[in-house]
Enzyme design. Structure first.
Site, PDB file in Angstrom:
ATOM      1  N   ILE A   1       0.810  -1.217   0.000  1.00 54.44           N
ATOM      2  CA  ILE A   1       0.000   0.000   0.000  1.00 54.44           C
ATOM      3  C   ILE A   1       0.839   1.261   0.000  1.00 54.44           C
ATOM      4  CG2 ILE A   1      -2.194  -0.851   0.887  1.00 54.44           C
ATOM      5  CD1 ILE A   1      -1.331  -0.299   3.647  1.00 54.44           C
TER       6      ILE A   1
ATOM      7  N   GLU B   1      11.804   5.008   3.825  1.00 56.91           N
ATOM      8  CA  GLU B   1      12.262   4.242   4.968  1.00 56.91           C
ATOM      9  C   GLU B   1      11.512   2.938   5.194  1.00 56.91           C
ATOM     10  OE1 GLU B   1      13.254   8.540   6.299  1.00 56.91           O
ATOM     11  OE2 GLU B   1      11.326   7.650   6.674  1.00 56.91           O
TER      12      GLU B   1
ATOM     13  N   LYS C   1       4.381  -3.088   8.256  1.00 61.30           N
ATOM     14  CA  LYS C   1       5.381  -2.071   7.930  1.00 61.30           C
ATOM     15  C   LYS C   1       6.762  -2.708   7.969  1.00 61.30           C
ATOM     16  CE  LYS C   1       6.749   2.667   9.034  1.00 61.30           C
ATOM     17  NZ  LYS C   1       6.366   3.906   9.727  1.00 61.30           N
TER      18      LYS C   1
ATOM     19  N   ASP D   1       7.070  13.862  13.548  1.00 59.79           N
ATOM     20  CA  ASP D   1       6.869  13.890  12.091  1.00 59.79           C
ATOM     21  C   ASP D   1       5.384  14.080  11.828  1.00 59.79           C
ATOM     22  OD1 ASP D   1       7.429  13.843   9.400  1.00 59.79           O
ATOM     23  OD2 ASP D   1       7.550  11.676   9.250  1.00 59.79           O
TER      24      ASP D   1
END
Ligand code: ADP
Ligand code: MN
Length: 516
Positions: free
Chosen positions: A259, A264, A289, A405
């Site tokens: 997706i 990173e 992830k 972030d």
């Protein structure tokens, strides 16, 4: 497919969910998802290419692998293994190409150059070495495990009788493995303590090994044919194996596709399985992830983790691979803190090395849109703003975290509310740059909502004070920032003098609560 034992769902198992009717590697949404791997998704092409090349060059090496993976002319989209491997092939080529680019960028015109050769997927002089797969075979004696002697040459085979999975020359193999084990050294400590009861049969392992073998050789050939090396690799064979194991153990049912590919990380969508060995309930849909194990990104980001006292002792002793894993670990811990505070965020399912499985925010393979991509009514926009304000305060006070972030890129809109994601870089407020990170977060949030027409949105300085409870009075950005840095310095001095951090920045009482 059975003999592969990876894809849990049979294609004809009754009225299947929607994903079965379409290509599982297809982009889950046609609108908001930017996945640069669109081309990779052409599985037909990938498969044809693979077959063509493998058949032409290594008919024998491939034979064993083909059986389970390929069924005549059918494009076997029910085999996640097959699809994953095809994706991998693209990735491998892309990876080496990227490495070369990075190498070039770093070296520039310098007389002294550094080489990333050791990080390359395919070594020009080693590309025909099928012994490389030996380390993968034995699941009961996990080569990653810490108690495994790292210098003893291992047998070049495993199993008994007809179950022997390889028969390479023992001496050569042992020597090669020893060399390889050194490369693997960082992998030896799993560190996450979450054991999976692996039941990959020898047959499965043989299939994997065989495929990896042929793939590696194919990859090597393509590597030589420079015209093919155009893109970036995202998951290496060890990562791939980790993913297979998750499916094989029943924890995940299917890994449907990618997706997101970022600098990173790569994020995959998966349907959760119902593994009996896990005491956790697996969410029906998961996001996986995978933190990329390349070096560059960690270089860019090490200031987040290097100064994070939670990881400080470990950082100095670590090599890049371990640091990558620490990102995943950090994300897990931070998500857990957030979960405990009731902040909407993905729920951690499992961490395995540099692979983090969490609940999927979205539905039916379609990830929730990022705040930047969604058009909200002014009412929802205002609601989102106040929710974020609250979440930032909760994050700061209850989780003792600064996102670091935070922006419309890392907030998803789902179920009528905002979900925070991507917290691997989040730090505690007393991190040497924690307040600067917070200020940056505040600036992003303020700007987004001010531009988005939320009249109530505080400016970044007000937001900073509202979140932190600090009372910085400077009325312009430069002075404000100077005060922030002064506070950070004060904290660092405190560390110097007292050997520990202030537990928190002093403020007169709690920060004000903002609510709608
Ligand atoms: P990166 O460091 O690459 O930005 P992120 O954690 O932000 O990593 O993930 C990249 C993208 O993947 C996100 O922008 C989002 O679209 C998608 N994503 C990540 N985690 C999830 C999740 N749990 N559920 C749904 N989508 C997710
Ligand atoms: Mn992100």
């Amino acid at each position: 497919m059975d003999s592969v034992g990876v894809a849990a769902a049979a294609p004809d198992a009754g009225p299947g969910p929607a994903w079965q009717s379409k290509c599982p590697w297809g982009a889950p949404s046609t609108t908001s998802i930017s996945c640069s791997l669109a081309d990779v998704m052409s599985e037909q092409l990938a498969k044809e290419l693979q077959l063509e090349e493998e058949n032409a060059a290594f008919p024998e090496a491939v034979a064993a692998a083909e059986g389970p993976f390929i069924t005549g002319e059918n494009i076997d989209t029910s085999s996640d293994l097959m699809l994953a491997q095809m994706l991998q092939m693209e990735f491998d080529r892309e990876y080496d190409a990227q490495l070369r680019r990075e190498e070039k960028k770093i070296n520039g015109d310098s007389k002294v150059s550094i080489s990333f050769e050791n990080y390359r997927k395919v070594h020009p002089y080693d590309s025909d070495s099928s012994e490389d797969e030996v380390d993968w075979q034995d699941t009961r004696h996990d080569p990653y495990r810490a108690d495994k002697p790292t210098t003893t040459p291992r047998r070049g085979f495993i199993g008994k009788g007809k179950d022997i999975t390889t028969k390479h020359d023992e001496v050569v193999c042992g020597r090669k493995n020893t060399a390889r084990m050194e490369n693997f050294a960082p992998e030896f400590q799993v560190g996450d303590g979450i054991g999976m009861d692996l039941k990959l049969s020898n047959q499965v392992f043989n299939a994997l090994k065989q495929h990896a073998y042929s793939e590696e050789r194919r990859s090597a050939r393509l590597h030589e044919k420079k015209e093919h090396s155009t893109a970036e690799k995202a998951v290496d064979p060890k990562t791939r194996l980790l993913l297979y194991k998750m499916v094989n153990s029943g924890m995940l049912e299917t890994i449907t596709g990618c997706i997101s590919t970022g600098k990173e990380s790569v994020v995959f969508h998966a349907y959760g399985g119902n593994s009996a060995t896990e005491d956790k309930v697996i969410p029906p849909e998961c996001a996986i992830k995978v933190f990329k194990t390349t070096l560059n990104e960690f270089k860019n980001r090490d200031k987040y983790i290097k100064d994070d006292y939670r990881f400080k002792d470990r950082f100095s002793k670590l090599n890049p691979r371990k640091i990558i894993r620490m990102w995943a670990e950090k994300e897990m811990h931070n998500l857990t803190r957030m979960q405990n505070a009731g902040i909407p965020c993905p729920q951690v399912v499992i961490l395995k090395k540099h692979v983090l499985v969490m609940s999927f925010i979205g539905q039916d393979q379609v990830p929730a849109p990022k705040l930047k991509d969604v058009t909200l009514s002014s009412e929802d926009m205002k609601k989102a703003y106040y929710q974020i304000l609250n979440m930032m305060q909760q994050l700061y006070r209850e989780c003792n975290l600064v996102h670091a972030d935070l922006s419309e890129y890392n907030m998803l809109w789902h179920d009528g509310k905002v979900w925070l994601i991507d917290v691997s870089q989040s730090v505690e407020p007393t991190h040497p740059h924690g307040l600067e990170f917070l200020f940056r977060d505040c600036r992003n949030v303020s700007q987004f909502f001010q531009k988005g027409g939320v009249a109530e949105a505080l400016n970044e300085r007000e937001l900073f004070n509202a979140v932190s409870g600090l009372k910085i009075t400077a009325d312009n950005e430069v002075d404000f920032q100077a005060e922030i840095e002064a506070l950070e310095k004060m904290n660092e001095d405190h560390v110097q003098n007292h050997g520990k951090k202030l537990s928190t920045f002093s403020s007169d009482g709690d920060p004000p609560i903002y609510d709608e």
